[in-house]
Design an enzyme around this catalytic site. Structure first.
Site, PDB file in Angstrom:
ATOM      1  N   SER A 177       0.804  -1.225   0.000  1.00 15.59           N
ATOM      2  CA  SER A 177       0.000   0.000   0.000  1.00 15.59           C
ATOM      3  C   SER A 177       0.838   1.278   0.000  1.00 15.59           C
ATOM      4  O   SER A 177       0.342   2.331  -0.374  1.00 15.59           O
ATOM      5  CB  SER A 177      -0.962   0.022   1.185  1.00 15.59           C
ATOM      6  OG  SER A 177      -0.266   0.240   2.390  1.00 15.59           O
ATOM      7  N   LYS A 233       0.439   4.870   6.604  1.00 16.33           N
ATOM      8  CA  LYS A 233      -0.149   5.689   5.535  1.00 16.33           C
ATOM      9  C   LYS A 233       0.450   7.097   5.582  1.00 16.33           C
ATOM     10  O   LYS A 233       1.124   7.479   6.532  1.00 16.33           O
ATOM     11  CB  LYS A 233      -1.673   5.804   5.700  1.00 16.33           C
ATOM     12  CG  LYS A 233      -2.396   4.472   5.778  1.00 16.33           C
ATOM     13  CD  LYS A 233      -2.347   3.696   4.493  1.00 16.33           C
ATOM     14  CE  LYS A 233      -3.015   2.333   4.678  1.00 16.33           C
ATOM     15  NZ  LYS A 233      -2.626   1.382   3.689  1.00 16.33           N
TER      16      LYS A 233
END
Length: 183
Positions: free
Chosen positions: A46, A89
């Site tokens: 990710s 993230k």
């Protein structure tokens, strides 16, 4: 004869001294790991190309005690639906801002966000297809590999509260070929 007696008396002291120093070193390491930094390993793609599957990182747990998170910081936080699972993230939206994703582009308060971290054109705006208004302590986060990331666009992640942030991903320590600070 006295010299041997002194040596015998000093041997227990020397052993005690070594144990004391070992205890002190272990205590300092424990405190550093508990309150300053933590090692974590990236799982998944990710955050590609910034971070790769298997990268080992040091997370700075102290910085956000003295300053606020900033746009584009790479942060670590727990996934709310699975124990011992952490997400890594990038912060895109800051408290009080409105985030929207239209035609694969990110808009903050109606203005196009100039950024160089996203990899690949975003196919879905998810929750941010409509304007998302962040609360006073909320952050909007995205993975760099935008089409292969569970992030604030999904209801299972949503906006991240500042209290949920474990820290800022600070340095990659493994593999050695990638050793360095994380941007």
């Amino acid at each position: 004869m006295r010299r041997k007696e002194k040596k015998r008396k000093s041997l227990p002291r020397e052993i005690f001294g070594w144990f004391f120093y070992l205890f002190l070193i272990l205590a300092v390491i424990f405190l550093l790991i508990q309150f300053v930094g933590q090692r974590t390993v990236v799982q998944g793609s990710s955050m590609y190309p910034t971070l790769l599957d298997g990268d080992s990182l040091i997370v700075d747990k102290l910085t956000y005690k003295f300053s606020d998170p900033e746009r584009f910081d790479v942060v670590v936080f727990p996934f709310r639906y699975q124990e011992d699972t952490y997400y890594i993230k990038r912060i895109i939206g800051l408290p009080g801002e409105t985030v929207q994703i239209r035609d694969g582009e990110i808009y903050i308060n109606g203005r196009l966000l100039e950024e160089e971290y996203g990899w690949g054109e975003m196919k879905s705006g998810g929750l941010a297809s409509e304007p998302v208004i962040l609360g006073e302590d909320e952050y909007f986060v995205l993975g760099d590999n935008r089409n292969s990331s569970s992030d604030s666009r999904e209801p299972s992640v949503g906006n991240i509260e500042e209290s949920q942030l474990i820290g800022k991903a600070w340095m990659r320590v493994w593999p050695l070929s990638g050793l360095g600070l994380i941007h």
